[in-house]
Every structure is written in structure tokens, then in C-alpha cells.
Design an enzyme around this catalytic site. Structure first.
Site, PDB file in Angstrom:
ATOM      1  CG  ASP A   1      -2.220  -0.467   1.097  1.00  0.00           C
ATOM      2  OD1 ASP A   1      -2.563  -0.834  -0.025  1.00  0.00           O
ATOM      3  OD2 ASP A   1      -2.975  -0.473   2.087  1.00  0.00           O
TER       4      ASP A   1
ATOM      5  CE  LYS B   1      -6.395   7.427  -3.205  1.00  0.00           C
ATOM      6  NZ  LYS B   1      -6.789   8.132  -2.045  1.00  0.00           N
TER       7      LYS B   1
ATOM      8  CG  MET C   1      -7.440   8.904   6.308  1.00  0.00           C
ATOM      9  SD  MET C   1      -8.474   7.574   5.666  1.00  0.00           S
ATOM     10  CE  MET C   1      -8.987   6.743   7.162  1.00  0.00           C
TER      11      MET C   1
HETATM   12  N1  SAH Z   1      -3.872   1.338   8.954  1.00  0.00           N
HETATM   13  C1  SAH Z   1      -3.245   2.635   9.205  1.00  0.00           C
HETATM   14  C2  SAH Z   1      -4.169   3.764   8.863  1.00  0.00           C
HETATM   15  C3  SAH Z   1      -4.518   3.848   7.389  1.00  0.00           C
HETATM   16  S1  SAH Z   1      -5.515   5.234   7.001  1.00  0.00           S
HETATM   17  C4  SAH Z   1      -2.776   2.685  10.661  1.00  0.00           C
HETATM   18  O1  SAH Z   1      -3.145   1.817  11.446  1.00  0.00           O
HETATM   19  O2  SAH Z   1      -2.017   3.585  10.993  1.00  0.00           O
HETATM   20  C5  SAH Z   1      -4.281   6.435   6.508  1.00  0.00           C
HETATM   21  C6  SAH Z   1      -4.167   7.508   7.562  1.00  0.00           C
HETATM   22  O3  SAH Z   1      -3.395   7.043   8.659  1.00  0.00           O
HETATM   23  C7  SAH Z   1      -3.467   8.766   7.130  1.00  0.00           C
HETATM   24  O4  SAH Z   1      -4.331   9.642   6.418  1.00  0.00           O
HETATM   25  C8  SAH Z   1      -3.074   9.366   8.453  1.00  0.00           C
HETATM   26  O5  SAH Z   1      -4.182   9.946   9.112  1.00  0.00           O
HETATM   27  C9  SAH Z   1      -2.689   8.120   9.228  1.00  0.00           C
HETATM   28  N2  SAH Z   1      -1.243   7.835   9.155  1.00  0.00           N
HETATM   29  C10 SAH Z   1      -0.661   6.784   8.568  1.00  0.00           C
HETATM   30  N3  SAH Z   1       0.672   6.819   8.761  1.00  0.00           N
HETATM   31  C11 SAH Z   1       0.925   7.922   9.493  1.00  0.00           C
HETATM   32  C12 SAH Z   1       2.090   8.503  10.047  1.00  0.00           C
HETATM   33  N4  SAH Z   1       3.305   7.952   9.886  1.00  0.00           N
HETATM   34  N5  SAH Z   1       1.972   9.654  10.763  1.00  0.00           N
HETATM   35  C13 SAH Z   1       0.774  10.219  10.964  1.00  0.00           C
HETATM   36  N6  SAH Z   1      -0.376   9.709  10.466  1.00  0.00           N
HETATM   37  C14 SAH Z   1      -0.294   8.580   9.755  1.00  0.00           C
END
Ligand code: SAH
Length: 264
Positions: free
Chosen positions: A44, A66, A183
Site C-alpha cells: 500500500d 495511489k 485522514m
Molecule cells: N492502517 C493505518 C491507517 C490507514 S488510514 C494505521 O493503522 O495507521 C491512513 C491515515 O493514517 C493517514 O491519512 C493518516 O491519518 C494516518 N497515518 C498513517 N501513517 C501515518 C504517520 N506515519 N503519521 C501520521 N499519520 C499517519
């Protein structure tokens, strides 16, 4: 020695692996083992390339996000690709950012694969919201100020799936909950306006971008200033917005550095 562990490959299996928030050191040992034994990986967006590099060098890597050149590969197509790989006898790993079951459609993928009789194993990853607070030495729960946590998407803005931010703010106030919003940065104006209905304007909020990576940045501000704070500091995706009293102390310091040192 008998292998009593769940995550070794047999035929017809997919391992859904949580890659964590970015720092490769935060991978679990099980995730690492799965990466090593995969012959094909479906990766992903938001998975740190350094983590993909930990995979077996012979493994085929397919980017399905994407930014991976697939132009937002439709979910059904990703599922089809995984099924085809399983039926060809590949050791399939589906690598997802954070935890596979916190947003990111892990549940949908499990259902689709199971419908075709495929066994699915899930290996947890550290979710971004948790990594974000830990990096600031702030807990998500606290015996006095935070009795629970809500992981919520800020993406669902309209229609039947829209989040009722007013109701959320009332629940957060009444039950003393920390809100971890994924998000959410692009919809921050709408979210902040809804939350201000039920929460006091001085409720502390932190926005953490690129949690756990050397490029991590964060800001801490009062809820009433959230929108301005996000715009002013150009906080962009991927960021988590965390709302709650757990950040009271950090907000009081009000001198938090914008750029955090790399973990290491
Ligand atoms: N499964 C992921 C979330 C996926 S949705 C998890 O458990 O973290 C994608 C969102 O996750 C992004 O838009 C952001 O809000 C958050 N995100 C993912 N990686 C991040 C990071 N390193 N720092 C801050 N937010 C993050």
C-alpha cells in the site's frame, strides 16, 4: 522441532501484515519473518520503502496504492491480483501501513479472500495514532483525564457514512475520551467546527505528521485554533489529529519543537 507458530505458509494463504507507522524498527518479528518468506508482496501507499527492502530480494513487489503508479488501484482489482497469486502457489503478503485492521480496508480484504476459501493470517502493526502519542511521551488514556479512546476517520464527510462530530464531541466530553482522528487534515475546518459544539474551545489538540519517521513534525494547540494551526504550519497528510486532555501538559509548555529528532 515442531512449528507451533501460526504464521508459516501453507498453500492457499495470504498474510496481512501491518507495517507500522514508518520506522522499520517498529515492525514485529512476525512481520519481518513474513516479509522474508514472501514470494510476492502487495504494498500500500504509506508503507516506508525501507520496510519493503527488508523483504526477500527474490520477492516480486506490486505497489497497489495511489502513489504506486496504479492510480488508486480499485479494491476489487487488488483482491483479484491476490487471489491469482495465491492460486499460482505464491507466498502472498499484503503489506499495509500501521495496523491492517485500523482503517485501510483490512476487513474487506479478509472477507473477499475467505469467500474464495483462502486462509488469512493477520499480523498486527503499530497504528499511526499510537505511535504519534508515544513519540511525544503522551498516553492515550489516563486514570484521571481520559477513560477511553476513539479511533475515527475524518475522511467520511458526507452521506450515510458521515461522522457526526457534534455527537462525537458530546461523547468525548461526557465519557472523557481521547479522539484519534485519521485522514482528518483536509477536512479539519469541518471537524473542528463540529467538535467545538460539545468540547470547550481550550481543549488541547495535537497534530502529528509522519509519526515515527525522521521527518516527523507536530503542533499542539487549543481546539479553537486548530484550523488556523493546521493551515499556518502546513500540516499535511499523513497526519493524525488527537484531541483530548492528555495533551494539556504539552499545550501548557507551548514551546514544543516543530521538528522532532529521529528515533534511534
Ligand atoms: N492502517 C493505518 C491507517 C490507514 S488510514 C494505521 O493503522 O495507521 C491512513 C491515515 O493514517 C493517514 O491519512 C493518516 O491519518 C494516518 N497515518 C498513517 N501513517 C501515518 C504517520 N506515519 N503519521 C501520521 N499519520 C499517519
Amino acid at each position: 522441532m515442531p512449528n507451533n507458530y501460526k504464521h508459516s505458509f501453507t498453500t492457499g494463504k495470504v498474510i496481512l501484515v501491518g507495517a507500522g507507522p514508518g520506522d522499520p524498527e517498529l515492525l514485529t518479528r512476525k512481520a519481518y519473518k513474513a516479509l522474508q518468506s514472501a514470494t510476492v508482496l502487495f504494498v500500500d501507499d504509506l508503507v516506508n520503502p525501507e520496510i519493503v527492502e527488508l523483504a526477500n530480494p527474490m520477492a516480486r513487489v506490486v505497489y497497489v496504492g495511489k502513489r504506486g503508479g496504479c492510480k488508486s488501484t480499485p479494491q476489487a482489482f487488488i483482491e483479484k491480483l491476490m487471489l491469482a497469486a495465491v492460486f499460482e502457489g505464491e507466498n502472498v503478503v499484503r503489506l499495509k501501513g500501521g495496523d491492517p485492521f485500523i482503517f485501510g480496508r483490512g476487513g474487506e480484504e479478509v472477507e473477499a479472500l475467505q469467500r474464495h476459501g483462502i486462509t488469512v493470517d493477520v499480523i498486527n502493526g503499530i497504528t499511526a495514532g499510537l505511535a504519534a502519542v508515544s513519540s511525544l511521551n503522551v498516553p492515550l488514556t489516563h486514570r484521571e483525564h481520559a477513560h477511553g479512546v476513539v479511533f475515527v476517520t475524518g475522511h467520511a464527510k458526507t452521506g450515510a457514512h458521515a461522522i457526526d462530530w457534534r455527537a462525537m464531541s458530546a461523547a468525548a466530553k461526557q465519557a472523557k475520551l481521547t479522539l484519534v482522528i485519521y485522514m482528518g487534515v483536509s477536512g479539519v475546518a469541518h471537524i473542528a467546527a463540529g467538535l467545538l459544539v460539545g468540547l470547550p474551545p481550550d481543549t488541547p489538540v495535537a497534530v502529528v505528521q509522519n509519526a515515527s519517521l525522521p521527518s516527523q513534525r507536530h503542533v499542539v494547540c487549543a481546539l479553537e485554533n486548530l484550523r488556523h494551526c493546521v493551515t499556518q504550519n502546513a500540516m499535511t497528510s499523513p497526519s493524525v489529529i488527537i484531541v483530548g486532555e492528555v495533551f494539556r501538559g504539552l499545550m501548557a509548555l507551548n514551546a514544543t519543537p516543530m521538528v522532532r529528532e529521529a528515533i534511534g
